[in-house]
Design a protein around this motif. Structure first.
Motif, PDB file in Angstrom:
ATOM      1  N   PHE A 213       0.912  -1.230   0.099  1.00 50.61           N
ATOM      2  CA  PHE A 213      -0.068   0.053  -0.175  1.00 50.61           C
ATOM      3  C   PHE A 213       0.811   1.161   0.062  1.00 50.61           C
ATOM      4  CE2 PHE A 213      -2.473   3.155   2.536  1.00 50.61           C
ATOM      5  CZ  PHE A 213      -3.478   3.492   1.650  1.00 50.61           C
ATOM      6  N   LEU A 214       1.830   1.436   0.900  1.00 55.13           N
ATOM      7  CA  LEU A 214       2.680   2.311   1.050  1.00 55.13           C
ATOM      8  C   LEU A 214       3.439   2.571  -0.513  1.00 55.13           C
ATOM      9  CD1 LEU A 214       4.450   4.740   2.129  1.00 55.13           C
ATOM     10  CD2 LEU A 214       5.987   3.064   3.161  1.00 55.13           C
ATOM     11  N   ASN A 215       3.978   1.477  -0.921  1.00 52.44           N
ATOM     12  CA  ASN A 215       4.588   1.629  -2.259  1.00 52.44           C
ATOM     13  C   ASN A 215       3.602   2.368  -3.328  1.00 52.44           C
ATOM     14  OD1 ASN A 215       6.369   1.109  -4.425  1.00 52.44           O
ATOM     15  ND2 ASN A 215       4.983  -0.408  -5.161  1.00 52.44           N
ATOM     16  N   HIS A 216       2.155   1.746  -3.394  1.00 50.22           N
ATOM     17  CA  HIS A 216       1.292   2.738  -4.449  1.00 50.22           C
ATOM     18  C   HIS A 216       1.531   4.186  -4.101  1.00 50.22           C
ATOM     19  CE1 HIS A 216      -0.215  -0.704  -6.652  1.00 50.22           C
ATOM     20  NE2 HIS A 216      -0.754  -1.102  -5.417  1.00 50.22           N
ATOM     21  N   VAL A 217       1.141   4.353  -2.813  1.00 48.24           N
ATOM     22  CA  VAL A 217       1.159   5.945  -2.296  1.00 48.24           C
ATOM     23  C   VAL A 217       2.169   6.761  -2.611  1.00 48.24           C
ATOM     24  CG1 VAL A 217       1.034   7.412  -0.270  1.00 48.24           C
ATOM     25  CG2 VAL A 217      -0.278   5.290  -0.287  1.00 48.24           C
ATOM     26  N   LEU A 218       3.611   6.134  -2.496  1.00 46.76           N
ATOM     27  CA  LEU A 218       4.862   6.771  -2.668  1.00 46.76           C
ATOM     28  C   LEU A 218       4.805   6.941  -4.295  1.00 46.76           C
ATOM     29  CD1 LEU A 218       7.494   5.487  -0.283  1.00 46.76           C
ATOM     30  CD2 LEU A 218       6.396   7.756  -0.581  1.00 46.76           C
ATOM     31  N   GLN A 219       4.654   5.983  -5.187  1.00 45.90           N
ATOM     32  CA  GLN A 219       4.669   6.056  -6.270  1.00 45.90           C
ATOM     33  C   GLN A 219       3.903   6.969  -7.117  1.00 45.90           C
ATOM     34  OE1 GLN A 219       6.987   4.180  -8.016  1.00 45.90           O
ATOM     35  NE2 GLN A 219       7.281   2.387  -7.058  1.00 45.90           N
ATOM     36  N   GLU A 220       2.559   7.049  -6.468  1.00 47.88           N
ATOM     37  CA  GLU A 220       1.775   8.067  -7.138  1.00 47.88           C
ATOM     38  C   GLU A 220       2.014   9.565  -6.946  1.00 47.88           C
ATOM     39  OE1 GLU A 220      -2.525   7.487  -6.161  1.00 47.88           O
ATOM     40  OE2 GLU A 220      -2.423   9.948  -5.815  1.00 47.88           O
ATOM     41  N   GLU A 221       2.972   9.669  -5.678  1.00 49.22           N
ATOM     42  CA  GLU A 221       3.415  11.169  -5.496  1.00 49.22           C
ATOM     43  C   GLU A 221       4.727  11.375  -6.116  1.00 49.22           C
ATOM     44  OE1 GLU A 221       1.855  12.653  -2.416  1.00 49.22           O
ATOM     45  OE2 GLU A 221       3.123  14.311  -2.436  1.00 49.22           O
ATOM     46  N   LEU A 222       5.284  10.327  -6.098  1.00 47.35           N
ATOM     47  CA  LEU A 222       6.757  10.703  -6.817  1.00 47.35           C
ATOM     48  C   LEU A 222       6.920  10.534  -8.218  1.00 47.35           C
ATOM     49  CD1 LEU A 222       9.160   8.739  -4.193  1.00 47.35           C
ATOM     50  CD2 LEU A 222       8.417  11.103  -4.372  1.00 47.35           C
ATOM     51  N   GLU A 223       5.856   9.716  -8.885  1.00 46.32           N
ATOM     52  CA  GLU A 223       5.991   9.576 -10.426  1.00 46.32           C
ATOM     53  C   GLU A 223       5.838  10.971 -11.221  1.00 46.32           C
ATOM     54  OE1 GLU A 223       3.115   6.200 -11.925  1.00 46.32           O
ATOM     55  OE2 GLU A 223       2.168   8.147 -12.714  1.00 46.32           O
ATOM     56  N   LEU A 224       5.088  12.010 -10.608  1.00 44.06           N
ATOM     57  CA  LEU A 224       4.803  13.134 -11.423  1.00 44.06           C
ATOM     58  C   LEU A 224       6.039  13.911 -11.198  1.00 44.06           C
ATOM     59  CD1 LEU A 224       2.189  14.258 -12.415  1.00 44.06           C
ATOM     60  CD2 LEU A 224       2.430  15.978 -10.547  1.00 44.06           C
ATOM     61  N   ILE A 225       6.732  14.017 -10.113  1.00 41.60           N
ATOM     62  CA  ILE A 225       8.057  15.012  -9.768  1.00 41.60           C
ATOM     63  C   ILE A 225       8.950  14.012 -10.789  1.00 41.60           C
ATOM     64  CG2 ILE A 225       9.810  14.903  -7.948  1.00 41.60           C
ATOM     65  CD1 ILE A 225       7.562  14.951  -6.002  1.00 41.60           C
ATOM     66  N   ARG A 226       9.045  12.741 -10.803  1.00 40.48           N
ATOM     67  CA  ARG A 226      10.186  12.348 -11.584  1.00 40.48           C
ATOM     68  C   ARG A 226      10.254  12.576 -13.123  1.00 40.48           C
ATOM     69  NH1 ARG A 226       9.493   7.338  -9.857  1.00 40.48           N
ATOM     70  NH2 ARG A 226       8.182   6.703 -11.407  1.00 40.48           N
ATOM     71  N   ALA A 227       8.926  12.546 -13.728  1.00 40.98           N
ATOM     72  CA  ALA A 227       8.517  12.987 -14.921  1.00 40.98           C
ATOM     73  C   ALA A 227       8.835  14.465 -15.336  1.00 40.98           C
ATOM     74  CB  ALA A 227       7.100  12.661 -15.346  1.00 40.98           C
ATOM     75  N   ARG A 228       8.615  15.173 -14.360  1.00 35.83           N
ATOM     76  CA  ARG A 228       8.848  16.542 -14.533  1.00 35.83           C
ATOM     77  C   ARG A 228      10.525  16.927 -14.696  1.00 35.83           C
ATOM     78  NH1 ARG A 228       4.179  19.857 -11.224  1.00 35.83           N
ATOM     79  NH2 ARG A 228       5.209  18.809  -9.684  1.00 35.83           N
ATOM     80  N   ARG A 229      10.912  15.892 -13.715  1.00 37.35           N
ATOM     81  CA  ARG A 229      12.516  16.090 -13.528  1.00 37.35           C
ATOM     82  C   ARG A 229      13.002  15.746 -15.040  1.00 37.35           C
ATOM     83  NH1 ARG A 229      17.760  14.989 -11.469  1.00 37.35           N
ATOM     84  NH2 ARG A 229      17.965  15.768  -9.259  1.00 37.35           N
ATOM     85  N   LYS A 230      12.575  14.753 -15.563  1.00 38.29           N
ATOM     86  CA  LYS A 230      13.242  14.431 -16.795  1.00 38.29           C
ATOM     87  C   LYS A 230      12.851  15.189 -17.854  1.00 38.29           C
ATOM     88  CE  LYS A 230      13.666   9.365 -15.962  1.00 38.29           C
ATOM     89  NZ  LYS A 230      12.948   8.171 -15.691  1.00 38.29           N
ATOM     90  N   GLU A 231      11.625  15.900 -17.933  1.00 46.14           N
ATOM     91  CA  GLU A 231      11.541  16.853 -18.709  1.00 46.14           C
ATOM     92  C   GLU A 231      12.482  18.051 -18.649  1.00 46.14           C
ATOM     93  OE1 GLU A 231       9.933  17.607 -21.872  1.00 46.14           O
ATOM     94  OE2 GLU A 231       9.621  15.587 -21.133  1.00 46.14           O
TER      95      GLU A 231
END
Ligand code: TRP
Length: 360
Positions: free
Chosen positions: A289-307
Motif C-alpha cells: 500500500f505504501l508503495n502505491h502511495v509513494l509511487q503516485e506522489e513521486l511519479e509526477l515529480i520524476r516525470a517533470r524532472r526528466k523533462e
C-alpha cells in the motif's frame, strides 16, 4: 508589513523524501497560496563549502541537481526567486558585521552545531567557517527581510539564533532588521522522517534515503525492505506502530483517497493501524500500500524532472536571473545596515558637513 519567505538547502546531494515532506511540499503550497509578497529559495552552496572545502566539485555538481529537484516539485521561477548563495556577496558582508554580535559560547550552545560537530567528529579541528555558519544563515534570512522560514525541525536553532542577532542589532543600531519565524511541518511524521532502515537520520552514506528522482523499481525495493516492527513475526501477531517506519511514512504521505484507490477494504489510516495493532495484518500488505502511495506522489515529480533535464542551460538561466534579483534585494538591505551602523561615510552629507564645521 510584507510577508516574505526565505529558505534553502545545501547542495551536497540530490534531495530525498525527507526534504520533500519536511519542507519542499509546503514551500510549493505557500508559493501557490498567493499569501506571500515574495518567495526566495536559496541553494546554499557557500554553506555547503563550510564543511566541504576540499570537495568543491561535489558542491558544484549538486547545485543543478537541487535546482532540478526544486522545479520538479513545483517551485516555479515565475512565482519564486531561485538563486545561488555564493552569487550574493552582500551575504558575506552582513555575516561579518553580525559576527560582532554573537559570542563563541553562544555558538557552542547551538544544538545543531553541537550535534554536527559530534557527527563529523570535528572536535577542536572544526573550521571557523563551519562553526560560524549560524551567523551566515542569519545573514541569508535577514538580507531578504524574511518574515517566514519554512524548514524542518533541525533548522529551529538557526532561526532562533537569527532572531537573537536581529534583536541585538536593532537594539544597538536602531530598528533595521526583521525578526523571522520558522514555519514547521504541521504533521509530526514530517518533522523528522526516518531513513528506510528506521534510523533517525536519512543519509546518503547509510543508503537509507528514497530520492525524489528515484526510479519506480528502486522505490519499490526500498519500501519492501523497510524497517517495521521487529517483533511482528507472524501475520496473526499484534504489531506495534511505535518506531514502525512504514507507518511513519504513511503518516507523512497517505491521504484518505489513497484507500479508495489502493486498499478499499479500509476506510482510512486509523482503521489500518487498528487492524495492525490487533494482529492479522501482515507487513507485506502495508508495504504494498505504501508503495502505491509513494509511487503516485513521486511519479509526477520524476516525470517533470526528466523533462527539465532536457534543457539544462535553461536551469542555469533561471538561477542566474534569480541570483541577479536576489542581489538587488540584498544590496538594499545592506544599504540600510550600513546606514544604521554609521559606515555610510560618502552618502551621508550631514556627516561631511558636520565634520567640516568641527574643524573650522
Ligand atoms: N542550513 C540549511 C540546510 O542545511 C540551508 C540553509 C542555509 C538555510 N541558509 C538558510 C535554510 C536559511 C533556511 C534559511 O539545508
Amino acid at each position: 508589513m510584507s510577508k516574505i519567505i526565505l529558505t534553502g538547502d545545501r547542495p551536497t546531494g540530490k534531495l530525498h523524501v525527507g526534504h520533500y515532506v519536511g519542507s519542499l511540499r509546503r514551500r510549493v503550497e505557500l508559493q501557490d497560496s498567493g499569501e506571500y509578497d515574495k518567495v526566495f529559495i536559496m541553494i546554499a552552496d557557500a554553506q555547503a563549502l563550510t564543511d566541504n572545502a576540499e570537495h568543491p566539485e561535489k558542491v558544484r555538481q549538486n547545485v543543478v541537481e537541487v535546482a532540478l529537484d526544486y522545479m520538479a516539485c513545483g517551485l516555479d521561477p515565475e512565482k519564486s526567486t531561485l538563486f545561488i548563495q555564493s552569487q550574493i556577496p552582500q551575504l558575506c558582508e552582513l555575516s561579518f558585521y553580525y559576527m560582532n554580535l554573537v559570542t563563541v559560547s553562544r555558538l557552542q550552545r547551538n544544538p545543531t552545531v553541537k550535534s554536527e560537530i559530534q557527527m563529523r567528529k570535528f572536535e577542536s579541528s572544526i573550521p571557523v567557517g563551519f562553526f560560524t555558519y549560524p551567523i551566515s544563515q542569519a545573514a541569508d534570512i535577514t538580507a531578504f527581510q524574511a518574515t517566514t522560514v519554512p524548514a524542518g525541525e533541525d533548522q529551529m536553532p538557526m532561526v532562533e539564533q537569527t532572531r537573537e542577532i536581529v534583536h541585538k542589532f536593532n537594539a544597538v543600531y536602531g530598528d533595521t532588521l526583521v525578526e523571522p519565524k520558522i514555519l514547521l511541518p504541521d504533521n509530526q511524521a514530517c518533522l523528522r522522517l526516518p531513513g528506510t532502515d528506521g534510523k533517525a537520520k536519512m543519509s546518503k552514506s547509510l543508503g537509507n534515503c528514497i530520492y525524489l528522482s528515484e526510479e519506480a523499481d528502486e522505490i519499490k525495493k526500498k519500501v519492501m525492505s523497510m524497517f517495521t516492527d521487529p517483533n511482528h513475526l507472524r501475520v496473526e501477531d499484534p504489531g506495534s506502530l511505535e518506531g514502525n517506519t512504514v507507518f511513519t511514512y504513511l503518516d507523512a504521505f497517505c491521504r484518505k483517497e489513497h484507500f479508495g484507490r489502493y486498499l478499499p477494504e479500509y476506510e482510512d489510516l486509523d482503521e489500518l493501524k487498528a487492524h495492525y495493532q490487533r494482529g492479522g495484518l501482515g507487513d507485506v500488505k502495508v508495504k504494498k500500500f505504501l508503495n502505491h502511495v509513494l509511487q503516485e506522489e513521486l511519479e509526477l515529480i520524476r516525470a517533470r524532472r526528466k523533462e527539465l533535464q532536457k534543457d539544462i542551460p535553461y536551469i542555469y538561466e533561471v538561477l542566474r536571473r534569480g541570483s541577479e534579483e536576489a542581489e538587488q534585494v540584498a544590496a538594499q538591505t545592506l544599504d540600510k545596515v550600513r546606514d544604521a551602523m554609521k559606515i555610510n561615510y560618502f552618502s551621508d552629507t550631514e556627516l561631511i558637513q558636520g565634520q567640516a564645521e568641527k574643524f573650522q
